[in-house]
Structure formats: C-alpha cells, structure tokens
Design a protein around this motif. Sequence first.
Motif, short mmCIF file in Angstrom:
data_model
loop_
_atom_site.label_atom_id
_atom_site.label_comp_id
_atom_site.label_asym_id
_atom_site.label_seq_id
_atom_site.Cartn_x
_atom_site.Cartn_y
_atom_site.Cartn_z
N ILE A 8 35.57 40.75 25.58
CA ILE A 8 34.77 39.55 25.37
C ILE A 8 35.07 38.57 26.48
N TYR A 9 34.04 38.05 27.09
CA TYR A 9 34.20 37.11 28.20
C TYR A 9 33.39 35.86 27.93
N ALA A 10 34.02 34.73 28.05
CA ALA A 10 33.33 33.45 27.93
C ALA A 10 33.63 32.64 29.19
N SER A 11 32.63 32.18 29.86
CA SER A 11 32.82 31.44 31.09
C SER A 11 33.51 30.11 30.83
N ILE A 12 34.40 29.73 31.75
CA ILE A 12 35.07 28.44 31.65
C ILE A 12 34.46 27.41 32.60
N ARG A 13 33.38 27.79 33.28
CA ARG A 13 32.78 26.88 34.24
C ARG A 13 32.34 25.56 33.62
N SER A 14 32.03 25.56 32.33
CA SER A 14 31.54 24.34 31.71
C SER A 14 32.66 23.42 31.22
N MET A 15 33.91 23.83 31.37
CA MET A 15 35.02 22.99 30.91
C MET A 15 35.16 21.78 31.83
N VAL A 36 44.33 38.71 35.88
CA VAL A 36 43.30 39.40 35.12
C VAL A 36 42.40 38.38 34.43
N GLY A 37 41.11 38.44 34.70
CA GLY A 37 40.17 37.49 34.11
C GLY A 37 40.32 36.11 34.73
N CYS A 38 40.28 36.04 36.04
CA CYS A 38 40.54 34.80 36.77
C CYS A 38 39.42 33.77 36.66
N GLY A 39 38.24 34.20 36.22
CA GLY A 39 37.12 33.26 36.14
C GLY A 39 36.79 32.69 37.50
N ASP A 40 36.62 31.38 37.56
CA ASP A 40 36.27 30.73 38.83
C ASP A 40 37.48 30.37 39.68
N GLY A 41 38.67 30.80 39.25
CA GLY A 41 39.88 30.60 40.05
C GLY A 41 40.60 29.30 39.83
N ARG A 42 40.17 28.49 38.86
CA ARG A 42 40.79 27.17 38.70
C ARG A 42 42.28 27.25 38.42
N ARG A 61 30.33 38.13 38.01
CA ARG A 61 30.07 37.96 39.45
C ARG A 61 29.89 36.48 39.84
N ALA A 62 29.20 35.70 39.02
CA ALA A 62 28.96 34.29 39.34
C ALA A 62 30.29 33.52 39.42
N SER A 63 31.20 33.83 38.53
CA SER A 63 32.51 33.16 38.56
C SER A 63 33.28 33.52 39.83
N ILE A 64 33.22 34.78 40.23
CA ILE A 64 33.90 35.20 41.46
C ILE A 64 33.25 34.53 42.67
N GLU A 65 31.94 34.41 42.67
CA GLU A 65 31.26 33.73 43.77
C GLU A 65 31.70 32.26 43.85
N ASP A 66 31.84 31.61 42.69
CA ASP A 66 32.35 30.23 42.66
C ASP A 66 33.77 30.18 43.23
N ALA A 67 34.59 31.15 42.83
CA ALA A 67 35.97 31.19 43.32
C ALA A 67 36.02 31.39 44.84
N LEU A 68 35.16 32.25 45.35
CA LEU A 68 35.12 32.49 46.79
C LEU A 68 34.68 31.24 47.56
N ARG A 82 37.99 39.65 43.35
CA ARG A 82 37.12 40.82 43.20
C ARG A 82 36.40 40.79 41.86
N VAL A 83 35.19 41.34 41.84
CA VAL A 83 34.45 41.52 40.59
C VAL A 83 34.96 42.81 39.98
N GLY A 84 35.36 42.76 38.72
CA GLY A 84 35.83 43.95 38.04
C GLY A 84 36.56 43.62 36.76
N SER A 85 37.03 44.67 36.10
CA SER A 85 37.78 44.50 34.86
C SER A 85 39.01 45.39 34.89
N ILE A 86 39.96 45.09 34.05
CA ILE A 86 41.21 45.83 34.04
C ILE A 86 40.99 47.30 33.68
#
Length: 105
Positions: A8-15, A36-42, A61-68, A82-86
């Motif tokens: 289950i993944y919930a984006s943290i971008r809106s925090m 693992v599950g770095c989201g946007d890298g915050r 992918r959108a979170s990784i793009e934000d992190a990049l 990287r985009v991926g899962s454990i």
Amino acid sequence: MRLLAGTIYASIRSMPAALDISAYPPDLKGRRILDVGCGDGRLTFQYAPTAREVLAFDPDRASIEDALDEQAALRVSNVDFRVGSIEHLPARGAPFDVALFSWSL
C-alpha cells in the motif's frame, strides 16, 4: 491510496509540514543506506549529507521525479533515486549498513 506490487502506497507530497528525523537514534554518518519507499526524498535529503551513499527507491514515478528535481536543486551527489519496490530488489547487490522503511507499509 493505491495498491502497487503488493504494497500500500500513499503519497506524502500533500503533507504541509517538514518532517524531522532527529528522533532517529542511529548514527548514519559514513553509512551505506537503503531507503525503501523514499517518496519525494524529504527524509532522504535530511540524512544524505552525512551518509556515504544512499540507494533510495519508491514505486511512485512522480515522487521519484520530484526527488530528482530537488536533488538537482540541492546538488546532492551521493543519492541514487530509482523507481521500484523492494519486491524487485536483486537478492545480491551492494551491501548496506542501514535500511530505512520510514513510509513503507
């Protein structure tokens, strides 16, 4: 929330508030970190300055793009996003000193 690769993944971008990892007890200085599950890298960007190197991945992918984008702005060179899962991490690979699962369920 979305179901991706069995997790289950919930984006943290809106925090709205910045997250603080100062409560984490381990000393991450000079460590090789698997995030693992770095989201946007915050969180990644908080410990990256003292880490030796970081492999940070997330299925969104959108979170990784934000992190990049943030990585380029901050000129952080020791993080590999990287985009991926454990579930798809190779059984053999670079050894890590610490694995962080801050936002992974």
